[in-house]
Structure formats: C-alpha cells, structure tokens
Design a protein around this motif. Structure first.
Motif, PDB file in Angstrom:
ATOM      1  N   ASP A  22       0.771  -1.191   0.039  1.00 28.48           N
ATOM      2  CA  ASP A  22       0.066   0.047  -0.091  1.00 28.48           C
ATOM      3  C   ASP A  22       0.922   1.176   0.077  1.00 28.48           C
ATOM      4  O   ASP A  22       0.661   2.298   0.584  1.00 28.48           O
ATOM      5  N   SER A  23       1.960   1.178  -0.576  1.00 29.30           N
ATOM      6  CA  SER A  23       3.000   2.202  -0.563  1.00 29.30           C
ATOM      7  C   SER A  23       2.508   3.427  -1.463  1.00 29.30           C
ATOM      8  O   SER A  23       1.767   3.192  -2.361  1.00 29.30           O
ATOM      9  N   PRO A  24       3.008   4.723  -1.055  1.00 30.31           N
ATOM     10  CA  PRO A  24       2.753   5.759  -1.765  1.00 30.31           C
ATOM     11  C   PRO A  24       3.043   5.748  -3.114  1.00 30.31           C
ATOM     12  O   PRO A  24       2.722   6.149  -4.198  1.00 30.31           O
ATOM     13  N   VAL A  26       3.227   2.983  -5.176  1.00 31.35           N
ATOM     14  CA  VAL A  26       2.095   2.185  -5.844  1.00 31.35           C
ATOM     15  C   VAL A  26       1.251   3.312  -6.212  1.00 31.35           C
ATOM     16  O   VAL A  26       0.772   3.176  -7.583  1.00 31.35           O
ATOM     17  N   HIS A  27       0.754   4.110  -5.601  1.00 32.47           N
ATOM     18  CA  HIS A  27      -0.417   5.087  -5.826  1.00 32.47           C
ATOM     19  C   HIS A  27       0.045   6.136  -6.711  1.00 32.47           C
ATOM     20  O   HIS A  27      -0.648   6.405  -7.766  1.00 32.47           O
ATOM     21  N   LEU A  28       1.516   6.681  -6.537  1.00 33.39           N
ATOM     22  CA  LEU A  28       1.935   7.770  -7.553  1.00 33.39           C
ATOM     23  C   LEU A  28       1.927   7.077  -8.958  1.00 33.39           C
ATOM     24  O   LEU A  28       1.770   7.785  -9.851  1.00 33.39           O
ATOM     25  N   GLN A  30       0.436   4.896 -10.351  1.00 35.24           N
ATOM     26  CA  GLN A  30      -1.082   4.577 -10.927  1.00 35.24           C
ATOM     27  C   GLN A  30      -1.438   5.977 -11.221  1.00 35.24           C
ATOM     28  O   GLN A  30      -2.095   6.098 -12.276  1.00 35.24           O
ATOM     29  N   LYS A  31      -1.333   6.830 -10.320  1.00 35.93           N
ATOM     30  CA  LYS A  31      -1.638   8.371 -10.729  1.00 35.93           C
ATOM     31  C   LYS A  31      -1.023   8.824 -12.328  1.00 35.93           C
ATOM     32  O   LYS A  31      -1.470   9.529 -12.831  1.00 35.93           O
ATOM     33  N   THR A  35       1.390   1.993 -14.897  1.00 34.43           N
ATOM     34  CA  THR A  35       0.637   0.724 -14.239  1.00 34.43           C
ATOM     35  C   THR A  35       1.430  -0.328 -14.357  1.00 34.43           C
ATOM     36  O   THR A  35       1.725  -1.124 -13.499  1.00 34.43           O
ATOM     37  N   ALA A  38       3.773  -0.095 -11.297  1.00 32.12           N
ATOM     38  CA  ALA A  38       2.857  -0.222  -9.942  1.00 32.12           C
ATOM     39  C   ALA A  38       2.810  -1.726  -9.903  1.00 32.12           C
ATOM     40  O   ALA A  38       2.834  -2.538  -9.040  1.00 32.12           O
ATOM     41  N   ALA A  66      -5.485  -5.804  -5.684  1.00 26.70           N
ATOM     42  CA  ALA A  66      -4.744  -4.448  -6.211  1.00 26.70           C
ATOM     43  C   ALA A  66      -4.321  -4.941  -7.447  1.00 26.70           C
ATOM     44  O   ALA A  66      -4.225  -4.124  -8.270  1.00 26.70           O
TER      45      ALA A  66
END
Length: 144
Positions: A22-24, A26-28, A30-31, A35, A38, A66
């Motif tokens: 759930d690391s930032p 991975v989210h970064l 993705q944004k 992908t 990620a 996820a």
C-alpha cells in the motif's frame, strides 16, 4: 527496497511487506499512468507475501485484488481473471459467502469478466455484488 526484506524475519518482514503493498509509490505510479511499474511492485509484494503468509490470508487477497485491478486497468483481463478468482475464494473462506465485504472483489471480478467478453458471468457477479450491498431491512417488532 526488496533487498532488505530478505534479511528481515517474522513480524518485521510481514509489516514491511504490507507497507510496500500500500505504498505511496504504487499510488503515485498509478496516478502517473505507470501501471506497469505499479504492477511490478505489487507482483514482488505478492511473491514475498506468498512466502510468509498462509495461502488463505486476507492480506494476500487484498494484494491479489490490487494487482488484478492494475492489470484490468491495463486491459490485461486474462491475467487479472485468476487473481480475482483466487482473491474471491480467500475472502469467501474468511468472511463467508454472504458478507457485504465481498462486494468489492465481486465488482472487480465482474469488470474483468466483462473485459473478457463473458457477459453472463459478469452479470452474475455484478448482481451478487449488488445484492450484498443492499442494506439489511429492520425487522418490525409490532404486529399490524
């Protein structure tokens, strides 16, 4: 970041793996539309989780979801399908088949099946998710 995980033991290793899933970063990624980057991180997290967790652990199911979501966003439905199926089996065993918490995986799975052109299966999964999302109706204690 995974080089140090090999040197960690027990609970410390588990916590480090969970934080990576759930690391930032991975989210970064993705944004930013990265992908594949990620996916690579989540794939490594999944590999490490499979080494330390019970195969039916709900944490493993969340990582599977996820990763399936990432693959689905990238149009890799055939790769996402077995991940969804595995996550659903784990969560059904953990929560029971009628738990509203299954709605999220069922919706994701339906989306993947729709992407594969499996309309009937997608519709059935989506209907099950919708039914689980329904609020339970209070039982009346008064007689008419």
């Amino acid at each position: 970041p995974f080089d140090t995980l090999d040197n960690m033991q027990g609970r410390f290793r588990f916590v480090a793996i969970q934080r990576l899933s759930d690391s930032p970063l991975v989210h970064l990624y993705q944004k930013m539309g990265r992908t594949s980057d990620a996916e690579a991180i989540l794939g490594q997290v999944l590999t490490h989780q499979e080494q330390v967790l019970d195969p039916n652990d709900a944490h493993l199911a969340r990582t599977l979801m996820a990763l399936a979501g990432m693959k689905g966003m990238g149009g890799k439905y055939a790769e996402a399908e077995p991940l969804c199926e595995r996550a659903l089996k784990i969560l059904e065993a953990d929560y029971g088949p009628d738990n509203p918490q299954l709605a999220r995986i069922l919706s994701l799975y339906a989306s993947v099946e729709r992407g594969l052109g499996h309309k009937d299966k997608a519709d059935a999964l989506a209907a099950r998710a919708a039914a689980l999302r329904q609020e339970p109706r209070p039982v009346s204690t008064t007689r008419p």
